[in-house]
Design a protein around this motif. Structure first.
Motif, PDB file in Angstrom:
ATOM      1  N   LYS A 380       0.869  -1.181   0.000  1.00  0.00           N
ATOM      2  CA  LYS A 380       0.000   0.000   0.000  1.00  0.00           C
ATOM      3  C   LYS A 380       0.898   1.220   0.000  1.00  0.00           C
ATOM      4  O   LYS A 380       2.047   1.138   0.414  1.00  0.00           O
ATOM      5  CB  LYS A 380      -0.794   0.066   1.312  1.00  0.00           C
ATOM      6  CG  LYS A 380      -1.884  -0.936   1.463  1.00  0.00           C
ATOM      7  CD  LYS A 380      -2.339  -0.853   2.923  1.00  0.00           C
ATOM      8  CE  LYS A 380      -3.518  -1.741   3.202  1.00  0.00           C
ATOM      9  NZ  LYS A 380      -4.778  -1.230   2.723  1.00  0.00           N
ATOM     10  N   ILE A 381       0.369   2.360  -0.369  1.00  0.00           N
ATOM     11  CA  ILE A 381       1.152   3.587  -0.273  1.00  0.00           C
ATOM     12  C   ILE A 381       1.554   3.791   1.199  1.00  0.00           C
ATOM     13  O   ILE A 381       0.748   3.553   2.102  1.00  0.00           O
ATOM     14  CB  ILE A 381       0.367   4.801  -0.822  1.00  0.00           C
ATOM     15  CG1 ILE A 381       1.274   6.032  -0.867  1.00  0.00           C
ATOM     16  CG2 ILE A 381      -0.885   5.088  -0.010  1.00  0.00           C
ATOM     17  CD1 ILE A 381       0.710   7.189  -1.681  1.00  0.00           C
ATOM     18  N   GLY A 382       2.807   4.178   1.426  1.00  0.00           N
ATOM     19  CA  GLY A 382       3.296   4.413   2.784  1.00  0.00           C
ATOM     20  C   GLY A 382       2.733   5.740   3.278  1.00  0.00           C
ATOM     21  O   GLY A 382       2.934   6.781   2.649  1.00  0.00           O
ATOM     22  N   ARG A 383       2.015   5.684   4.349  1.00  0.00           N
ATOM     23  CA  ARG A 383       1.361   6.907   4.802  1.00  0.00           C
ATOM     24  C   ARG A 383       1.189   6.797   6.313  1.00  0.00           C
ATOM     25  O   ARG A 383       0.157   6.323   6.798  1.00  0.00           O
ATOM     26  CB  ARG A 383       0.015   7.026   4.099  1.00  0.00           C
ATOM     27  CG  ARG A 383      -0.611   8.403   3.989  1.00  0.00           C
ATOM     28  CD  ARG A 383      -0.803   9.033   5.314  1.00  0.00           C
ATOM     29  NE  ARG A 383      -1.469  10.321   5.247  1.00  0.00           N
ATOM     30  CZ  ARG A 383      -1.582  11.117   6.293  1.00  0.00           C
ATOM     31  NH1 ARG A 383      -1.051  10.767   7.464  1.00  0.00           N
ATOM     32  NH2 ARG A 383      -2.213  12.267   6.187  1.00  0.00           N
ATOM     33  N   PRO A 384       2.255   7.206   7.085  1.00  0.00           N
ATOM     34  CA  PRO A 384       2.149   7.081   8.541  1.00  0.00           C
ATOM     35  C   PRO A 384       1.045   7.979   9.099  1.00  0.00           C
ATOM     36  O   PRO A 384       0.654   8.958   8.470  1.00  0.00           O
ATOM     37  CB  PRO A 384       3.516   7.563   9.040  1.00  0.00           C
ATOM     38  CG  PRO A 384       4.401   7.633   7.845  1.00  0.00           C
ATOM     39  CD  PRO A 384       3.525   7.802   6.662  1.00  0.00           C
ATOM     40  N   ARG A 385       0.569   7.622  10.274  1.00  0.00           N
ATOM     41  CA  ARG A 385      -0.400   8.474  10.970  1.00  0.00           C
ATOM     42  C   ARG A 385       0.351   9.408  11.896  1.00  0.00           C
ATOM     43  O   ARG A 385       1.571   9.340  12.006  1.00  0.00           O
ATOM     44  CB  ARG A 385      -1.364   7.585  11.767  1.00  0.00           C
ATOM     45  CG  ARG A 385      -2.071   6.578  10.887  1.00  0.00           C
ATOM     46  CD  ARG A 385      -2.971   7.242   9.879  1.00  0.00           C
ATOM     47  NE  ARG A 385      -4.081   7.926  10.514  1.00  0.00           N
ATOM     48  CZ  ARG A 385      -5.261   7.369  10.761  1.00  0.00           C
ATOM     49  NH1 ARG A 385      -5.505   6.129  10.404  1.00  0.00           N
ATOM     50  NH2 ARG A 385      -6.211   8.061  11.355  1.00  0.00           N
TER      51      ARG A 385
END
Ligand code: ACO
Length: 402
Positions: A380-385
């Motif tokens: 998945k696209i890397g997208r930290p919270r």
């Protein structure tokens, strides 16, 4: 055990883990590290065996394709690397536009990024043939780019690659040769440099590799992703540490080799004073690569008939640190960068080229990790919270009222 991130979706909870000290970003079948025991393996093979018996292009193949190549496979791989060492002629103009004092890492990342403007037929991350072509182009052209970056910084003419030479030999000639006279390659230096590249070739999810993966997770092409990795490697806490170590040793040497007072400053945590080349996020033991480099450094100096007070200084500094409670309690040991600076210096590389050498070595790892990610259907696209800590809602105040 493997904790899968479904909890987050079900409960809406977010894990805060600054620096990702405990968070795995991916599964990977490429590199294994046991930091407590000081073990490093590529695709299952111990780093010590690969350093002694293998060669850089063979290891690049191993990392990228998962198995040691047969003689035919390594031959074909080496041939295609040889066929792609040249850069588009327009690249010359590109290099001449940089200021003379530009750091070669900055030039390297710009040039790698520019590859996606020149080689538009290998940008599709989901076309295996194009991915193979961009992988080969990167491996083949990075030494040419690195040598050109260096030559631009010292004003010497650029040399075309000589494809009759081996990978490392070709690089050494482009770095140090001149068009007016033949360049004699020292086979011992070439062998050790090849081995140093092997030691750097991958190190699982380090800062630059994670960067390559994060950029690639948006489906950016391989050149763009690797150029971001070069930038991440530039920092002194990562690949820039090899340059920082040598500068630290030089400063201590200039101050009369006063190791004790330097170590005291480190222990007092004076701002900006760290024992560079020591400590590692994963190793809580001697970095196995550092052990190999330490041995090789003495051998190279002997082979060249050189001595360097900085090597003696480094060894004494290591001894002091390893018997000091501050370092013992924190399990701080030499990492790969502690001795590489001394060995690169002995080989004749200028200090600001050290991190470029790290990049040349790390390249196959970046490529292998990017490809592993692209081939994984669960990517998945890397997208930290984040955990927001700013002000609550407030209302706009007109400029005249502020
Ligand atoms: N010198 C002095 N103290 C250090 C060092 C060091 N080199 N490294 C860590 N420490 C101390 C920290 O101050 C901290 O002390 P504290 O517990 O009293 O606060 C403790 O050891 C733990 O260190 P962290 O910074 O929390 O460890 P982290 O995993 O975040 O950092 C890093 C790892 C960045 C490599 C760190 O050890 C460092 O800065 N080393 C020097 C730079 C270096 O050599 N980088 C190359 C890394 S290897 C590579 O990229 C190939």
């Amino acid at each position: 055990g493997l904790v899968v991130g479904s909890l987050l979706k079900e409960t809406g909870h977010v894990t805060l883990d600054p620096g990702f000290t405990n968070t795995a970003s991916t599964t990977s079948a490429i590199t294994y590290i046991d930091g407590e025991a000081g073990i490093l393996r590529y695709r299952g093979y111990p780093i010590e065996e690969l350093a002694e018996k293998s060669s850089f292009l063979e290891v690049a193949y191993l990392l990228i394709y998962g198995e040691l190549p047969t003689a035919d496979q390594v031959g074909a791989f080496t041939d295609s690397v040889r066929r792609h060492t040249l850069l588009d002629e327009k690249f010359r103009a590109f290099f001449s536009a940089f200021p003379r004092r530009a750091h070669p890492m900055a030039v390297l990342s710009s040039a790698v990024s520019a590859l996606s403007t020149f080689y538009q037929d290998s940008l599709d991350p989901f076309d295996p043939e194009q991915v193979d072509r961009s992988s080969i182009r990167l491996i083949a052209k990075l030494p040419t780019i690195a040598a050109y970056a260096y030559k631009t910084s010292n004003g010497q003419p650029l040399l075309y690659p000589d494809n009759s030479l081996g990978y490392v030999e070709n690089f050494l000639r482009m770095m140090f040769g001149l068009p007016t006279q033949p360049y004699e390659i020292d086979p011992e230096i070439a062998r050790v440099l090849d081995m140093l590249f092997v030691l750097h070739a991958d190190h699982e999810q380090n800062c630059s590799t994670s960067t390559v993966r994060l950029v690639g997770s948006s489906q950016a092409n391989l050149f763009s992703s690797v150029s971001a990795g070069v930038d991440a490697l530039f920092g002194p806490l990562h690949g820039g540490a090899n340059q920082a170590v040598l500068e630290m040793l030089e400063r201590i040497h200039e101050n009369g080799d006063d190791i004790d007072s330097f170590v005291e400053r480190v222990k007092k945590k004076e701002p900006g004073v760290k024992l560079m080349g020591f400590g590692h996020r994963v190793y809580r033991n001697y970095d196995p690569r550092a052990a190999v480099v330490k041995k090789a450094t003495g051998k190279v100096l002997d082979a060249l008939g050189k001595s360097d007070p900085l090597l003696d200084l480094a060894m004494r500094l290591e001894e002091v640190a390893l018997s000091d409670d501050y370092f013992v309690e924190r399990k701080l040991y030499p990492n790969v960068d502690f001795y590489t600076g001394v060995i690169y210096k002995a080989m004749g590389f200028p200090t600001n080229a050290f991190t470029v050498l790290f990049a040349l070595g790390r390249l196959p790892g970046w490529i292998a990790q990017w490809r592993e990610m692209m081939n994984d259907p669960s990517t998945k696209i890397g997208r930290p919270r984040q955990v927001y800590v700013g002000p609550g809602e407030r209302h706009f105040v007109e400029l005249s009222a502020r």
